[in-house]
Design a protein around this motif. Structure first.
Motif, PDB file in Angstrom:
ATOM      1  N   HIS A  60      -9.837  19.005  18.716  1.00 54.88           N
ATOM      2  CA  HIS A  60      -9.088  18.714  17.500  1.00 54.88           C
ATOM      3  C   HIS A  60      -9.858  19.395  16.374  1.00 54.88           C
ATOM      4  N   ARG A  61      -9.156  20.043  15.483  1.00 58.47           N
ATOM      5  CA  ARG A  61      -9.817  20.732  14.382  1.00 58.47           C
ATOM      6  C   ARG A  61      -9.612  19.942  13.099  1.00 58.47           C
ATOM      7  N   LEU A  62     -10.725  19.574  12.479  1.00 54.23           N
ATOM      8  CA  LEU A  62     -10.688  18.802  11.242  1.00 54.23           C
ATOM      9  C   LEU A  62     -11.899  19.205  10.405  1.00 54.23           C
ATOM     10  N   THR A  63     -11.664  19.983   9.372  1.00 54.92           N
ATOM     11  CA  THR A  63     -12.745  20.520   8.559  1.00 54.92           C
ATOM     12  C   THR A  63     -13.465  19.420   7.789  1.00 54.92           C
ATOM     13  N   PHE A  64     -14.776  19.387   7.940  1.00 56.86           N
ATOM     14  CA  PHE A  64     -15.633  18.388   7.316  1.00 56.86           C
ATOM     15  C   PHE A  64     -16.040  18.786   5.900  1.00 56.86           C
ATOM     16  N   VAL A  65     -16.606  19.981   5.753  1.00 59.75           N
ATOM     17  CA  VAL A  65     -17.060  20.438   4.432  1.00 59.75           C
ATOM     18  C   VAL A  65     -16.522  21.828   4.140  1.00 59.75           C
ATOM     19  N   ASP A  66     -16.366  22.129   2.840  1.00 61.59           N
ATOM     20  CA  ASP A  66     -15.912  23.456   2.445  1.00 61.59           C
ATOM     21  C   ASP A  66     -17.083  24.442   2.493  1.00 61.59           C
ATOM     22  N   GLU A  67     -16.828  25.679   2.087  1.00 60.64           N
ATOM     23  CA  GLU A  67     -17.852  26.720   2.171  1.00 60.64           C
ATOM     24  C   GLU A  67     -19.055  26.440   1.274  1.00 60.64           C
ATOM     25  N   LYS A  68     -18.907  25.536   0.307  1.00 60.24           N
ATOM     26  CA  LYS A  68     -20.020  25.174  -0.575  1.00 60.24           C
ATOM     27  C   LYS A  68     -20.698  23.879  -0.140  1.00 60.24           C
ATOM     28  N   GLY A  69     -20.279  23.337   1.006  1.00 64.72           N
ATOM     29  CA  GLY A  69     -20.906  22.139   1.531  1.00 64.72           C
ATOM     30  C   GLY A  69     -20.346  20.837   0.990  1.00 64.72           C
ATOM     31  N   ARG A  70     -19.236  20.911   0.273  1.00 63.39           N
ATOM     32  CA  ARG A  70     -18.616  19.698  -0.267  1.00 63.39           C
ATOM     33  C   ARG A  70     -17.694  19.083   0.782  1.00 63.39           C
ATOM     34  N   VAL A  71     -17.791  17.762   0.936  1.00 65.33           N
ATOM     35  CA  VAL A  71     -16.929  17.055   1.888  1.00 65.33           C
ATOM     36  C   VAL A  71     -15.475  17.254   1.460  1.00 65.33           C
ATOM     37  N   MET A  72     -14.640  17.615   2.432  1.00 62.22           N
ATOM     38  CA  MET A  72     -13.220  17.800   2.156  1.00 62.22           C
ATOM     39  C   MET A  72     -12.626  16.468   1.693  1.00 62.22           C
ATOM     40  N   PRO A  73     -11.784  16.481   0.659  1.00 57.66           N
ATOM     41  CA  PRO A  73     -11.257  15.240   0.089  1.00 57.66           C
ATOM     42  C   PRO A  73     -10.533  14.343   1.090  1.00 57.66           C
TER      43      PRO A  73
END
Length: 140
Positions: A60-73
């Motif tokens: 399952h694909r679920l992005t945790f953090v963006d390219e700057k290391g911020r947790v996805m909302p």
């Protein structure tokens, strides 16, 4: 725990000293064995990373953090809706660093009880010649 507090926790975790690991680190053989029993694998990398390397079949694909290391909302709400606190779950990223942080936070802050972290991530999986699925249909 709200998203802001969860994000703050994730920033502080690497700075903390821990005596032990509250989750289980696994290798690729253990990943295959656990996945064969029906335990879901969550690949928490970003879209471009999935496209670059492919993913472990069935992930399952679920992005945790963006390219700057911020947790996805929407990460926490999507993850907690999909995975119960007492359900076993396998986490994988590129090298095991992001999943290490996430695994610890899930156990210590959100009360998850059966978290498996794939040490060395998809990088080791590929280096061992294990198969990946390229351009998989989105499922999270």
């Amino acid at each position: 725990m709200n998203l802001r507090n969860f994000a703050l926790l994730l920033l502080l975790l690497p700075l903390s000293a821990y005596a032990g690991t509250p989750y289980t680190n696994i290798d690729n053989q253990q990943l295959k064995s656990l996945q064969a029993t029906g335990i879901p694998v969550y690949d928490i990398r970003r879209t471009e990373e999935w496209a670059q390397t492919g993913v472990v079949e069935g992930s399952h694909r679920l992005t945790f953090v963006d390219e700057k290391g911020r947790v996805m909302p929407d990460f926490v709400s999507k993850f907690t809706q999909a995975v119960g606190k007492n359900d076993p779950v396998i986490l994988i990223c590129r090298t095991g660093n992001r999943t290490d942080v996430l695994s610890r936070a899930l156990v210590e802050q959100l009360g998850y009880t059966h978290v498996y972290n794939v040490k060395n991530g998809i990088t080791r999986w590929i280096n061992e010649g294990l198969p990946v699925v390229r351009n998989p249909a989105a499922n999270h």
